[in-house]
Write a protein that holds these residues in place. Structure first.
Motif, PDB file in Angstrom:
ATOM      1  N   VAL A  72      -5.951  -1.670  -0.256  1.00 12.47           N
ATOM      2  CA  VAL A  72      -6.683  -0.481  -0.701  1.00 12.47           C
ATOM      3  C   VAL A  72      -6.906   0.470   0.467  1.00 12.47           C
ATOM      4  O   VAL A  72      -6.813   1.692   0.313  1.00 12.47           O
ATOM      5  N   GLY A  73      -7.167  -0.086   1.648  1.00 13.23           N
ATOM      6  CA  GLY A  73      -7.344   0.757   2.822  1.00 13.23           C
ATOM      7  C   GLY A  73      -6.083   1.519   3.171  1.00 13.23           C
ATOM      8  O   GLY A  73      -6.139   2.712   3.525  1.00 13.23           O
ATOM      9  N   THR A  74      -4.936   0.869   3.075  1.00 10.40           N
ATOM     10  CA  THR A  74      -3.665   1.542   3.348  1.00 10.40           C
ATOM     11  C   THR A  74      -3.438   2.685   2.365  1.00 10.40           C
ATOM     12  O   THR A  74      -3.044   3.794   2.748  1.00 10.40           O
ATOM     13  N   VAL A  75      -3.689   2.404   1.092  1.00  8.65           N
ATOM     14  CA  VAL A  75      -3.515   3.450   0.076  1.00  8.65           C
ATOM     15  C   VAL A  75      -4.461   4.615   0.360  1.00  8.65           C
ATOM     16  O   VAL A  75      -4.061   5.787   0.284  1.00  8.65           O
ATOM     17  N   PHE A  76      -5.691   4.310   0.710  1.00  9.35           N
ATOM     18  CA  PHE A  76      -6.664   5.372   0.938  1.00  9.35           C
ATOM     19  C   PHE A  76      -6.274   6.288   2.092  1.00  9.35           C
ATOM     20  O   PHE A  76      -6.370   7.516   1.991  1.00  9.35           O
ATOM     21  N   VAL A  77      -5.826   5.707   3.208  1.00  7.25           N
ATOM     22  CA  VAL A  77      -5.497   6.558   4.354  1.00  7.25           C
ATOM     23  C   VAL A  77      -4.269   7.417   4.085  1.00  7.25           C
ATOM     24  O   VAL A  77      -4.068   8.446   4.730  1.00  7.25           O
ATOM     25  N   LEU A  78      -3.460   7.012   3.096  1.00  9.44           N
ATOM     26  CA  LEU A  78      -2.255   7.777   2.786  1.00  9.44           C
ATOM     27  C   LEU A  78      -2.480   8.851   1.731  1.00  9.44           C
ATOM     28  O   LEU A  78      -1.882   9.929   1.794  1.00  9.44           O
ATOM     29  N   VAL A  79      -3.320   8.575   0.734  1.00 10.28           N
ATOM     30  CA  VAL A  79      -3.527   9.561  -0.347  1.00 10.28           C
ATOM     31  C   VAL A  79      -4.997   9.933  -0.525  1.00 10.28           C
ATOM     32  O   VAL A  79      -5.317  10.767  -1.371  1.00 10.28           O
ATOM     33  N   GLU A  80      -5.884   9.301   0.241  1.00 14.18           N
ATOM     34  CA  GLU A  80      -7.319   9.584   0.220  1.00 14.18           C
ATOM     35  C   GLU A  80      -7.910   9.493  -1.186  1.00 14.18           C
ATOM     36  O   GLU A  80      -8.698  10.339  -1.616  1.00 14.18           O
ATOM     37  N   SER A  81      -7.484   8.471  -1.899  1.00 16.31           N
ATOM     38  CA  SER A  81      -8.060   8.144  -3.206  1.00 16.31           C
ATOM     39  C   SER A  81      -7.912   6.650  -3.426  1.00 16.31           C
ATOM     40  O   SER A  81      -7.217   5.967  -2.657  1.00 16.31           O
ATOM     41  N   LEU A  82      -8.556   6.120  -4.459  1.00 15.59           N
ATOM     42  CA  LEU A  82      -8.556   4.684  -4.718  1.00 15.59           C
ATOM     43  C   LEU A  82      -8.091   4.423  -6.152  1.00 15.59           C
ATOM     44  O   LEU A  82      -8.888   4.073  -7.030  1.00 15.59           O
ATOM     45  N   PRO A  83      -6.794   4.575  -6.410  1.00 20.33           N
ATOM     46  CA  PRO A  83      -6.281   4.368  -7.774  1.00 20.33           C
ATOM     47  C   PRO A  83      -6.367   2.904  -8.191  1.00 20.33           C
ATOM     48  O   PRO A  83      -6.437   1.992  -7.359  1.00 20.33           O
ATOM     49  N   ALA A  84      -6.336   2.686  -9.498  1.00 26.51           N
ATOM     50  CA  ALA A  84      -6.435   1.326 -10.043  1.00 26.51           C
ATOM     51  C   ALA A  84      -5.315   0.431  -9.525  1.00 26.51           C
ATOM     52  O   ALA A  84      -5.513  -0.764  -9.276  1.00 26.51           O
ATOM     53  N   GLY A 106       0.806  -1.213   0.000  1.00 29.43           N
ATOM     54  CA  GLY A 106       0.000   0.000   0.000  1.00 29.43           C
ATOM     55  C   GLY A 106       0.836   1.260   0.000  1.00 29.43           C
ATOM     56  O   GLY A 106       0.520   2.239  -0.693  1.00 29.43           O
ATOM     57  N   VAL A 107       1.908   1.265   0.775  1.00 30.88           N
ATOM     58  CA  VAL A 107       2.801   2.427   0.807  1.00 30.88           C
ATOM     59  C   VAL A 107       3.434   2.652  -0.561  1.00 30.88           C
ATOM     60  O   VAL A 107       3.542   3.794  -1.035  1.00 30.88           O
ATOM     61  N   GLY A 108       3.841   1.565  -1.222  1.00 29.91           N
ATOM     62  CA  GLY A 108       4.434   1.698  -2.547  1.00 29.91           C
ATOM     63  C   GLY A 108       3.472   2.300  -3.553  1.00 29.91           C
ATOM     64  O   GLY A 108       3.823   3.215  -4.308  1.00 29.91           O
ATOM     65  N   VAL A 109       2.252   1.797  -3.571  1.00 29.51           N
ATOM     66  CA  VAL A 109       1.245   2.316  -4.496  1.00 29.51           C
ATOM     67  C   VAL A 109       0.901   3.767  -4.159  1.00 29.51           C
ATOM     68  O   VAL A 109       0.736   4.607  -5.055  1.00 29.51           O
ATOM     69  N   ALA A 110       0.807   4.077  -2.861  1.00 28.54           N
ATOM     70  CA  ALA A 110       0.506   5.448  -2.445  1.00 28.54           C
ATOM     71  C   ALA A 110       1.612   6.404  -2.889  1.00 28.54           C
ATOM     72  O   ALA A 110       1.339   7.537  -3.310  1.00 28.54           O
ATOM     73  N   ALA A 111       2.863   5.960  -2.812  1.00 28.45           N
ATOM     74  CA  ALA A 111       3.984   6.795  -3.255  1.00 28.45           C
ATOM     75  C   ALA A 111       3.885   7.068  -4.742  1.00 28.45           C
ATOM     76  O   ALA A 111       4.128   8.198  -5.206  1.00 28.45           O
ATOM     77  N   ALA A 112       3.525   6.042  -5.513  1.00 29.26           N
ATOM     78  CA  ALA A 112       3.371   6.227  -6.951  1.00 29.26           C
ATOM     79  C   ALA A 112       2.228   7.186  -7.263  1.00 29.26           C
ATOM     80  O   ALA A 112       2.323   8.023  -8.166  1.00 29.26           O
ATOM     81  N   GLU A 113       1.141   7.071  -6.520  1.00 26.11           N
ATOM     82  CA  GLU A 113       0.005   7.963  -6.723  1.00 26.11           C
ATOM     83  C   GLU A 113       0.371   9.400  -6.370  1.00 26.11           C
ATOM     84  O   GLU A 113      -0.001  10.343  -7.092  1.00 26.11           O
ATOM     85  N   ALA A 114       1.115   9.586  -5.282  1.00 22.53           N
ATOM     86  CA  ALA A 114       1.551  10.928  -4.896  1.00 22.53           C
ATOM     87  C   ALA A 114       2.452  11.523  -5.969  1.00 22.53           C
ATOM     88  O   ALA A 114       2.350  12.712  -6.307  1.00 22.53           O
ATOM     89  N   ALA A 115       3.332  10.698  -6.537  1.00 22.58           N
ATOM     90  CA  ALA A 115       4.226  11.174  -7.595  1.00 22.58           C
ATOM     91  C   ALA A 115       3.447  11.584  -8.837  1.00 22.58           C
ATOM     92  O   ALA A 115       3.795  12.555  -9.514  1.00 22.58           O
TER      93      ALA A 115
END
Length: 296
Positions: free
Chosen positions: A161-173, A23-32
Protein backbone atom coordinates in the motif's frame (compact mmCIF):
# COMPACT_ATOMS: atom_id res chain seq x y z
CA UNK A 1 27.90 -11.42 4.75
CA UNK A 2 26.32 -10.80 1.36
CA UNK A 3 26.09 -14.53 0.73
CA UNK A 4 24.48 -15.10 4.11
CA UNK A 5 21.76 -12.51 3.62
CA UNK A 6 20.63 -14.15 0.41
CA UNK A 7 19.06 -17.19 2.00
CA UNK A 8 19.59 -17.77 5.69
CA UNK A 9 16.62 -15.92 7.13
CA UNK A 10 12.89 -16.64 6.91
CA UNK A 11 12.28 -13.94 4.29
CA UNK A 12 14.53 -14.08 1.26
CA UNK A 13 15.68 -11.12 -0.82
CA UNK A 14 13.62 -12.15 -3.90
CA UNK A 15 10.56 -11.94 -1.65
CA UNK A 16 11.61 -8.43 -0.60
CA UNK A 17 11.19 -7.34 -4.22
CA UNK A 18 7.61 -8.59 -4.36
CA UNK A 19 5.81 -5.77 -2.49
CA UNK A 20 7.29 -3.10 -4.77
CA UNK A 21 6.59 -5.10 -7.94
CA UNK A 22 2.98 -5.65 -6.87
CA UNK A 23 2.65 -2.01 -5.86
CA UNK A 24 3.87 -0.76 -9.23
CA UNK A 25 1.35 -2.99 -11.00
CA UNK A 26 -1.56 -1.74 -8.92
CA UNK A 27 -0.38 1.87 -9.29
CA UNK A 28 -0.28 1.45 -13.08
CA UNK A 29 -3.84 0.15 -13.05
CA UNK A 30 -4.95 3.05 -10.88
CA UNK A 31 -3.25 5.56 -13.20
CA UNK A 32 -4.99 3.96 -16.18
CA UNK A 33 -8.37 4.24 -14.45
CA UNK A 34 -7.77 7.99 -14.28
CA UNK A 35 -7.04 8.19 -17.98
CA UNK A 36 -3.28 8.09 -17.56
CA UNK A 37 -0.70 5.35 -17.86
CA UNK A 38 2.67 4.03 -16.84
CA UNK A 39 4.32 7.30 -17.85
CA UNK A 40 2.49 8.99 -14.97
CA UNK A 41 4.44 6.96 -12.42
CA UNK A 42 7.71 8.30 -11.08
CA UNK A 43 10.67 5.93 -11.67
CA UNK A 44 12.55 7.70 -8.87
CA UNK A 45 9.80 7.03 -6.34
CA UNK A 46 9.59 3.38 -7.42
CA UNK A 47 13.36 3.02 -7.08
CA UNK A 48 13.36 4.61 -3.63
CA UNK A 49 10.55 2.27 -2.53
CA UNK A 50 12.64 -0.66 -3.73
CA UNK A 51 15.68 0.58 -1.80
CA UNK A 52 13.59 0.89 1.36
CA UNK A 53 12.20 -2.63 0.96
CA UNK A 54 15.57 -4.26 0.29
CA UNK A 55 17.40 -2.31 3.00
CA UNK A 56 14.77 -3.19 5.61
CA UNK A 57 15.03 -6.85 4.61
CA UNK A 58 18.80 -6.88 4.95
CA UNK A 59 18.52 -4.96 8.22
CA UNK A 60 16.04 -7.36 9.77
CA UNK A 61 18.20 -10.31 8.66
CA UNK A 62 21.21 -8.96 10.52
CA UNK A 63 19.13 -7.77 13.48
CA UNK A 64 17.60 -11.22 13.94
CA UNK A 65 21.01 -12.88 13.64
CA UNK A 66 22.42 -10.55 16.29
CA UNK A 67 19.53 -10.80 18.76
CA UNK A 68 19.02 -14.56 18.45
CA UNK A 69 22.77 -15.09 18.59
CA UNK A 70 23.36 -13.23 21.84
CA UNK A 71 20.36 -14.98 23.43
CA UNK A 72 21.72 -18.40 22.47
CA UNK A 73 18.63 -19.26 20.42
CA UNK A 74 20.82 -20.36 17.49
CA UNK A 75 23.13 -22.63 19.48
CA UNK A 76 21.45 -25.76 18.08
CA UNK A 77 20.22 -24.34 14.78
CA UNK A 78 18.87 -26.72 12.11
CA UNK A 79 18.73 -24.23 9.22
CA UNK A 80 21.43 -22.34 7.33
CA UNK A 81 24.37 -20.88 9.20
CA UNK A 82 23.93 -17.80 11.37
CA UNK A 83 26.83 -15.42 11.87
CA UNK A 84 26.73 -14.80 15.61
CA UNK A 85 25.49 -18.26 16.56
CA UNK A 86 28.26 -19.95 14.57
CA UNK A 87 30.97 -17.53 15.67
CA UNK A 88 31.64 -16.45 12.08
CA UNK A 89 31.23 -12.78 13.04
CA UNK A 90 31.19 -10.82 16.27
CA UNK A 91 27.87 -9.60 17.69
CA UNK A 92 29.06 -6.00 17.39
CA UNK A 93 29.86 -6.34 13.69
CA UNK A 94 26.46 -7.89 12.92
CA UNK A 95 24.67 -5.21 14.94
CA UNK A 96 26.50 -2.47 13.05
CA UNK A 97 25.55 -4.09 9.75
CA UNK A 98 21.90 -4.10 10.85
CA UNK A 99 21.90 -0.42 11.71
CA UNK A 100 23.76 0.48 8.54
CA UNK A 101 21.00 -1.19 6.52
CA UNK A 102 18.34 0.56 8.60
CA UNK A 103 20.16 3.82 7.95
CA UNK A 104 20.01 3.27 4.19
CA UNK A 105 16.28 2.56 4.48
CA UNK A 106 15.81 5.70 6.57
CA UNK A 107 17.58 7.95 4.07
CA UNK A 108 15.61 6.55 1.12
CA UNK A 109 12.41 6.81 3.14
CA UNK A 110 13.16 10.41 4.06
CA UNK A 111 13.48 11.34 0.40
CA UNK A 112 10.22 9.52 -0.36
CA UNK A 113 8.47 11.39 2.43
CA UNK A 114 9.72 14.69 1.04
CA UNK A 115 8.42 13.77 -2.42
CA UNK A 116 5.06 12.31 -1.35
CA UNK A 117 3.88 12.96 2.20
CA UNK A 118 5.62 13.61 5.50
CA UNK A 119 3.31 11.20 7.35
CA UNK A 120 5.37 8.46 5.71
CA UNK A 121 8.05 9.28 8.29
CA UNK A 122 5.82 7.78 10.97
CA UNK A 123 5.37 4.64 8.88
CA UNK A 124 9.13 4.45 8.39
CA UNK A 125 9.89 4.74 12.10
CA UNK A 126 7.33 2.04 12.91
CA UNK A 127 8.77 -0.24 10.21
CA UNK A 128 12.32 0.02 11.57
CA UNK A 129 11.06 -0.51 15.12
CA UNK A 130 9.13 -3.59 14.01
CA UNK A 131 12.24 -4.95 12.28
CA UNK A 132 14.42 -4.48 15.36
CA UNK A 133 12.02 -5.60 18.10
CA UNK A 134 11.04 -8.81 16.29
CA UNK A 135 13.87 -10.53 18.16
CA UNK A 136 15.50 -7.50 19.81
CA UNK A 137 14.82 -5.67 23.06
CA UNK A 138 13.82 -6.97 26.47
CA UNK A 139 10.54 -8.52 25.25
CA UNK A 140 10.83 -9.39 21.54
CA UNK A 141 7.40 -9.92 20.01
CA UNK A 142 8.73 -12.74 17.82
CA UNK A 143 9.19 -14.75 21.01
CA UNK A 144 5.54 -14.16 21.94
CA UNK A 145 3.93 -15.60 18.80
CA UNK A 146 3.26 -12.23 17.15
CA UNK A 147 5.83 -12.44 14.36
CA UNK A 148 3.35 -13.44 11.67
CA UNK A 149 1.04 -10.55 12.50
CA UNK A 150 3.80 -8.00 12.14
CA UNK A 151 5.16 -9.59 8.95
CA UNK A 152 1.68 -9.45 7.42
CA UNK A 153 1.27 -5.80 8.39
CA UNK A 154 4.71 -4.43 7.51
CA UNK A 155 5.99 -6.72 4.73
CA UNK A 156 2.52 -7.06 3.24
CA UNK A 157 0.05 -4.22 3.75
CA UNK A 158 2.46 -1.41 4.59
CA UNK A 159 4.98 -2.32 1.89
CA UNK A 160 2.47 -2.73 -0.96
CA UNK A 161 0.00 0.00 0.00
CA UNK A 162 2.89 2.34 0.74
CA UNK A 163 4.40 1.73 -2.70
CA UNK A 164 1.07 2.41 -4.37
CA UNK A 165 0.58 5.58 -2.35
CA UNK A 166 3.95 7.12 -3.19
CA UNK A 167 3.29 6.47 -6.88
CA UNK A 168 -0.33 7.64 -7.24
CA UNK A 169 -0.98 9.32 -3.85
CA UNK A 170 -4.18 7.38 -3.26
CA UNK A 171 -5.19 4.12 -1.56
CA UNK A 172 -7.29 2.09 -4.02
CA UNK A 173 -8.97 -1.16 -2.97
CA UNK A 174 -6.62 -3.15 -5.20
CA UNK A 175 -3.66 -1.98 -3.12
CA UNK A 176 -5.14 -3.54 0.02
CA UNK A 177 -5.97 -6.74 -1.85
CA UNK A 178 -2.42 -6.98 -3.22
CA UNK A 179 -1.02 -6.22 0.23
CA UNK A 180 -3.07 -9.07 1.61
CA UNK A 181 -1.73 -11.52 -0.98
CA UNK A 182 1.89 -10.49 -0.51
CA UNK A 183 1.45 -10.42 3.26
CA UNK A 184 -0.04 -13.92 3.31
CA UNK A 185 2.95 -15.37 1.46
CA UNK A 186 5.38 -13.38 3.59
CA UNK A 187 3.73 -14.95 6.63
CA UNK A 188 3.91 -18.37 5.01
CA UNK A 189 7.70 -18.06 4.77
CA UNK A 190 7.92 -17.32 8.48
CA UNK A 191 5.46 -20.10 9.33
CA UNK A 192 7.56 -22.63 7.42
CA UNK A 193 10.71 -21.38 9.14
CA UNK A 194 9.14 -21.61 12.59
CA UNK A 195 7.61 -25.02 11.81
CA UNK A 196 11.11 -26.30 11.13
CA UNK A 197 12.39 -24.75 14.38
CA UNK A 198 9.64 -25.94 16.75
CA UNK A 199 11.93 -28.39 18.62
CA UNK A 200 14.83 -25.96 19.10
CA UNK A 201 12.61 -22.93 19.78
CA UNK A 202 10.74 -24.89 22.44
CA UNK A 203 14.00 -25.69 24.23
CA UNK A 204 15.19 -22.06 23.88
CA UNK A 205 11.94 -20.69 25.29
CA UNK A 206 11.02 -18.96 22.02
CA UNK A 207 7.22 -19.14 22.01
CA UNK A 208 6.60 -18.59 18.32
CA UNK A 209 3.14 -19.04 16.85
CA UNK A 210 4.27 -22.45 15.56
CA UNK A 211 5.29 -23.51 19.06
CA UNK A 212 1.94 -22.35 20.40
CA UNK A 213 -0.11 -24.03 17.66
CA UNK A 214 1.87 -27.24 17.46
CA UNK A 215 3.11 -29.14 14.42
CA UNK A 216 -0.16 -30.22 12.78
CA UNK A 217 -2.00 -26.90 13.04
CA UNK A 218 1.06 -24.98 11.88
CA UNK A 219 1.11 -27.06 8.69
CA UNK A 220 -2.56 -26.27 8.18
CA UNK A 221 -1.85 -22.57 8.71
CA UNK A 222 0.80 -22.62 5.98
CA UNK A 223 -1.68 -24.03 3.45
CA UNK A 224 -4.37 -21.56 4.59
CA UNK A 225 -2.02 -18.65 3.93
CA UNK A 226 -1.28 -19.90 0.42
CA UNK A 227 -5.04 -20.19 -0.17
CA UNK A 228 -5.52 -16.61 1.10
CA UNK A 229 -2.90 -15.43 -1.40
CA UNK A 230 -4.91 -17.09 -4.18
CA UNK A 231 -8.12 -15.39 -3.04
CA UNK A 232 -6.24 -12.08 -3.01
CA UNK A 233 -5.36 -12.53 -6.70
CA UNK A 234 -9.07 -12.76 -7.48
CA UNK A 235 -9.74 -9.64 -5.39
CA UNK A 236 -7.08 -7.67 -7.28
CA UNK A 237 -8.51 -8.82 -10.61
CA UNK A 238 -12.05 -7.87 -9.55
CA UNK A 239 -10.93 -4.32 -8.74
CA UNK A 240 -8.56 -3.78 -11.69
CA UNK A 241 -8.45 -6.11 -14.70
CA UNK A 242 -9.27 -9.78 -15.05
CA UNK A 243 -5.87 -10.21 -16.69
CA UNK A 244 -4.52 -10.13 -13.13
CA UNK A 245 -5.92 -13.64 -12.71
CA UNK A 246 -2.71 -14.79 -14.36
CA UNK A 247 -1.31 -14.28 -10.89
CA UNK A 248 -2.82 -17.61 -9.90
CA UNK A 249 0.17 -19.09 -11.69
CA UNK A 250 2.06 -18.64 -8.41
CA UNK A 251 0.40 -21.89 -7.33
CA UNK A 252 2.73 -23.75 -9.68
CA UNK A 253 5.49 -22.84 -7.22
CA UNK A 254 3.52 -22.76 -3.97
CA UNK A 255 1.64 -26.00 -4.66
CA UNK A 256 4.69 -28.29 -4.43
CA UNK A 257 5.76 -26.47 -1.26
CA UNK A 258 2.33 -27.19 0.24
CA UNK A 259 2.75 -30.87 -0.59
CA UNK A 260 6.09 -30.93 1.22
CA UNK A 261 4.59 -29.26 4.28
CA UNK A 262 1.52 -31.50 4.33
CA UNK A 263 3.75 -34.51 3.69
CA UNK A 264 5.22 -34.16 7.15
CA UNK A 265 8.73 -32.94 6.27
CA UNK A 266 10.74 -31.86 9.30
CA UNK A 267 14.07 -30.20 10.06
CA UNK A 268 16.32 -29.81 7.00
CA UNK A 269 13.51 -31.20 4.84
CA UNK A 270 11.64 -27.90 5.30
CA UNK A 271 14.52 -25.65 4.25
CA UNK A 272 13.64 -25.82 0.51
CA UNK A 273 10.10 -24.69 1.39
CA UNK A 274 11.49 -21.32 2.51
CA UNK A 275 13.09 -20.65 -0.86
CA UNK A 276 10.07 -21.97 -2.77
CA UNK A 277 7.67 -19.76 -0.82
CA UNK A 278 9.86 -16.72 -1.37
CA UNK A 279 9.90 -17.46 -5.10
CA UNK A 280 6.13 -17.96 -5.04
CA UNK A 281 5.73 -14.52 -3.50
CA UNK A 282 7.78 -12.90 -6.25
CA UNK A 283 5.96 -14.91 -8.94
CA UNK A 284 2.65 -13.78 -7.43
CA UNK A 285 3.75 -10.17 -7.73
CA UNK A 286 5.11 -10.50 -11.26
CA UNK A 287 2.14 -12.40 -12.67
CA UNK A 288 -0.27 -9.89 -11.18
CA UNK A 289 1.71 -6.75 -11.93
CA UNK A 290 2.96 -7.40 -15.46
CA UNK A 291 -0.54 -7.87 -16.97
CA UNK A 292 -1.72 -4.73 -15.17
CA UNK A 293 1.20 -2.72 -16.54
CA UNK A 294 0.73 -4.08 -20.07
CA UNK A 295 -2.97 -3.26 -19.92
CA UNK A 296 -2.30 0.46 -19.36
Amino acid sequence: MAQWTAGARPRTLPAALAPVVAGVGVAAAEAASRGGGLDDLSPLRALLALVVSLALQVGVNYANDYSDGIRGTDDDRVGPMRLVGSGAATPGAVKRAAFLAFGVAAVAGLVLAALASWWLLVVGVLSVAAAWFYTGGATPYGYLGLGEVMVFVFFGLVAVVGTVFVLVESLPAAAWAAGTGIGALACAILVANNLRDIPTDTVAGKRTLAVRLGDARTRGLYVLLVALAAVAVVAVAATTSWWALLGLGFLAVAGPACRVVLGGATGPGLIPVLGSTGKAELVWALLVAVPLVLAT
